[in-house]
Design a protein around this motif. Structure first.
Motif, PDB file in Angstrom:
ATOM      1  N   VAL A  26       7.378   8.128  -4.960  1.00  0.00           N
ATOM      2  CA  VAL A  26       6.583   7.086  -5.623  1.00  0.00           C
ATOM      3  C   VAL A  26       7.443   6.335  -6.634  1.00  0.00           C
ATOM      4  O   VAL A  26       7.383   5.104  -6.727  1.00  0.00           O
ATOM      5  N   ARG A  27       8.279   7.074  -7.364  1.00  0.00           N
ATOM      6  CA  ARG A  27       9.164   6.431  -8.356  1.00  0.00           C
ATOM      7  C   ARG A  27      10.082   5.412  -7.678  1.00  0.00           C
ATOM      8  O   ARG A  27      10.284   4.305  -8.191  1.00  0.00           O
ATOM      9  N   GLU A  28      10.615   5.773  -6.515  1.00  0.00           N
ATOM     10  CA  GLU A  28      11.483   4.851  -5.784  1.00  0.00           C
ATOM     11  C   GLU A  28      10.730   3.583  -5.384  1.00  0.00           C
ATOM     12  O   GLU A  28      11.258   2.473  -5.487  1.00  0.00           O
ATOM     13  N   GLY A  62       3.282  -4.162  -8.536  1.00  0.00           N
ATOM     14  CA  GLY A  62       1.939  -3.631  -8.337  1.00  0.00           C
ATOM     15  C   GLY A  62       1.859  -2.856  -7.036  1.00  0.00           C
ATOM     16  O   GLY A  62       2.741  -2.962  -6.179  1.00  0.00           O
ATOM     17  N   ALA A  63       0.789  -2.076  -6.885  1.00  0.00           N
ATOM     18  CA  ALA A  63       0.635  -1.258  -5.688  1.00  0.00           C
ATOM     19  C   ALA A  63      -0.819  -0.856  -5.495  1.00  0.00           C
ATOM     20  O   ALA A  63      -1.605  -0.836  -6.446  1.00  0.00           O
ATOM     21  N   GLY A  89      11.098  -0.454  -6.441  1.00  0.00           N
ATOM     22  CA  GLY A  89      11.488  -1.324  -5.338  1.00  0.00           C
ATOM     23  C   GLY A  89      10.420  -2.338  -5.004  1.00  0.00           C
ATOM     24  O   GLY A  89      10.075  -3.184  -5.824  1.00  0.00           O
ATOM     25  N   ASP A  90       9.847  -2.220  -3.787  1.00  0.00           N
ATOM     26  CA  ASP A  90       8.902  -3.245  -3.331  1.00  0.00           C
ATOM     27  C   ASP A  90       7.582  -3.219  -4.086  1.00  0.00           C
ATOM     28  O   ASP A  90       6.818  -4.185  -4.037  1.00  0.00           O
ATOM     29  N   LYS A 123       0.860  -1.188   0.000  1.00  0.00           N
ATOM     30  CA  LYS A 123       0.000   0.000   0.000  1.00  0.00           C
ATOM     31  C   LYS A 123       0.894   1.236   0.000  1.00  0.00           C
ATOM     32  O   LYS A 123       1.798   1.342   0.823  1.00  0.00           O
ATOM     33  N   ILE A 124       0.648   2.113  -0.950  1.00  0.00           N
ATOM     34  CA  ILE A 124       1.426   3.349  -1.035  1.00  0.00           C
ATOM     35  C   ILE A 124       0.557   4.512  -0.582  1.00  0.00           C
ATOM     36  O   ILE A 124      -0.410   4.890  -1.240  1.00  0.00           O
TER      37      ILE A 124
END
Length: 209
Positions: A68-70, A79-80, A74-75, A28-29
């Motif tokens: 967000v780009r990082e 998907g997010a 990465g994790d 979850k972002i």
């Protein structure tokens, strides 16, 4: 899956996003969480964000987009779930460009619909223990007698503040629903008035999970 959760403040995006992350196996972002993590870790973007926040200013879209780009590299490479981001059409367009660089796009949008008066009751009923940071609710989860006396209502949770936040939401974030519809992204509206489990079940059913 790249999924956007939309809904007014207090609609339950954070709760549902955390549950969906476990179900779908993607992170979850939430930009607030990302900013706090970056500041705590002392990353380059985190230091920039800290300077802005310490000055009492809003963190720029460029810094948020960098964070967000990082995450997407990465994790969240697989998907997010975007919780509370994007907040406006301009941010949505920037996110679409970022995802497009990786050959990805928003797969679906879930709009959690909750009546304004219900949101006011939810948020204005919150009481925070300043010593522990634990949040209680006068109706659903009252503070124990030994801590109730020191619990306070945050300024953000006062009724007049909540209603102003709802006005801002309608002006800037609500138009995202139409933006995604016009872009051909499936937009699912969920009744957020039910129990946490009921709302979760409805979301998963709409997503075919």
């Amino acid at each position: 899956m790249d999924l956007v959760l939309l809904g007014a403040p207090g609609a339950g995006k954070g709760t549902q996003g955390a549950l969906l992350a476990g179900k779908l196996g993607v992170p979850k972002i939430a930009t607030g969480d990302m900013l706090r993590d970056a500041v705590r870790q002392g990353t380059e973007l985190g230091l920039k964000a800290k300077q802005v926040m310490d000055a009492g200013q809003l963190v720029s879209d460029d810094i948020v987009l960098g964070l967000v780009r990082e995450r997407l590299a990465g994790d969240a490479a697989g998907g997010a779930i975007f919780d509370g981001y994007p907040r406006n059409v301009a941010q949505a367009q920037s996110l679409e460009g970022l995802l497009g660089e990786a050959g990805r796009g928003i797969d679906a949008v879930v709009y959690i619909d909750v009546d304004d008066d219900s949101i006011v009751r939810r948020m204005s009923g919150r009481r925070t223990d300043p010593e522990t940071g634990v949040v209680y609710h006068v109706e659903h989860n009252p503070a124990p007698a030994d801590v109730a006396g020191r619990c306070v209502q945050r300024e953000d949770d006062r009724e007049e503040t909540v209603r102003r936040r709802l006005e801002i939401y309608r002006e800037s974030t609500a138009p995202l629903v139409e933006h995604y519809r016009q872009a051909g992204v499936p937009v699912h509206t969920v009744n957020g008035e039910g129990s946490i489990d009921a709302v979760q079940g409805e979301i998963l059913g709409l997503l075919g999970r």
